[in-house]
Design an enzyme around this catalytic site. Sequence first.
Site, PDB file in Angstrom:
ATOM      1  N   GLU A 163       0.782  -1.237   0.000  1.00  0.00           N
ATOM      2  CA  GLU A 163       0.000   0.000   0.000  1.00  0.00           C
ATOM      3  C   GLU A 163       0.815   1.288   0.000  1.00  0.00           C
ATOM      4  OE1 GLU A 163      -3.145   0.090   2.850  1.00  0.00           O
ATOM      5  OE2 GLU A 163      -3.990  -1.798   2.167  1.00  0.00           O
ATOM      6  N   GLU A 359      -5.073  -8.702   1.041  1.00  0.00           N
ATOM      7  CA  GLU A 359      -5.759  -8.408   2.315  1.00  0.00           C
ATOM      8  C   GLU A 359      -7.244  -8.244   2.059  1.00  0.00           C
ATOM      9  OE1 GLU A 359      -4.315  -4.971   4.455  1.00  0.00           O
ATOM     10  OE2 GLU A 359      -2.234  -5.588   4.136  1.00  0.00           O
TER      11      GLU A 359
END
Length: 454
Positions: A163, A359
Amino acid sequence: MGFSNNFVWGVATSSYQIEGAAYEDGKGLSIWDVYCTQPDRIFEGHHGEVACDHYHRYKEDVQLMKEMGIKAYRFSISWPRVLPKGIGEVNKAGLDFYDKLVDALIEANIEPYVTLFHWDLPYELHKRGGWMNPDSPSWFAEYTKVVVERLSDRVKNFITFNEPQCFIGFGYSQGRHAPGLKQSVRDTLAMAHNVLLAHGYSVKTIRKYAKGEVKIGFAPTGSMNYPCSERKEDIEAARHSIFDMPKEIREDWAWNVTWWSDPIFWGHYPQDGLKLFKDYLPKINEGDMEIISQPIDFLGQNIYTGKEVKADENGEAIYLTRNEGSPKTALSWPITPKALYWGPRFLYERYKKPIYITENGLSCHDVISVDGQVHDPNRIDFLHRYLREFKRAAEDGIEVAGYFQWSLLDNFEWHSGYAERFGIVFVDYQNQKRIIKDSGYWYKSVIETNGEIL
Ligand code: GCO
């Protein structure tokens, strides 16, 4: 037909969120160690000094995974645990920890997926300018080499960055995450370029030093918007709402898909972004884009939520307002299972790489019930709905390679501290006792049937 026979069922964690042992065995400080000591940064002043004490309890945690039938474990390496100053001297004890963890995983028949960077930048490198420093890509390559030389005889899957949207956006633009800065767009764009270069150098390094065949990916995130109907116009509006850059420059500019993924997969920044940022761009040297776009093997995508989109008469996206009382998680994130169908589909259609969901999960208000168990029907329901959509993507021919539930354990949820519980295993922070939640047992049956029960 559903998931392929070699579909990877996993769970994910990250170093700072679970390891603890922040000052042990020669580990250097990370920006998170330092940030958490600043007043008013983290909920109730929580920090990761002990966290889930995974550093000392990793064997027990591997056993828990085994008990739940988990096939793969995505964890991250703490850069300052391995290289206390970020570069230079290697901390043998730190590297040994990951070595032992990998051995324990393999012994339990669990495939390790190593993330090289999940936000805990060495503080010593931060003091030297962190991602602003033009040397940062080569720092990251040096660190990559140390890890790969030690682990790649057993680790076959590497993820470079987790991220970038968050650690650049929250960390350096919005100041909500370590190191808590609010820098200019010019600066954060320069950092982003260095992060992308660091990714490229890391990929080259992994290929060069890996002791066997390895697969490499990266794990960005984004809002996976989805159409309100199967109408072509709605589908296209949703697609554009994911892949178009924002129309104006805002503090949260990093929160987009294409500024990060287009360079990596296509070797150039998106045209609309170049136009938007034309006055603030860093110097892009000849050869940079080639380094950034080193071929990689898969796209990992962290997907939690998305917005429902309808096309207006000009084909522009309208975000549909949600009803009062619409479903949301404990963190108030909207529950939008279709993000796990349309997200992978749109990403696959654009980048044409196998997709892992690196995720997906939610925070619930979990408690230990009078029977001593942790009942979390909302988590089971959430995962069930999302995984059903993901299965539909597999059935529609999207190349989906695996799914990592976030998270194995309740853990340190960044600025929310320990207030949020994302685990399928409950952690009692008073005594570090672990209890597999109902969702952990449910996930076990999903894995055993390769998703048949969804
Ligand atoms: C994230 C982070 C995780 C979070 C999770 C829940 O990648 O944002 O990878 O560390 O804990 O997403 O917010």
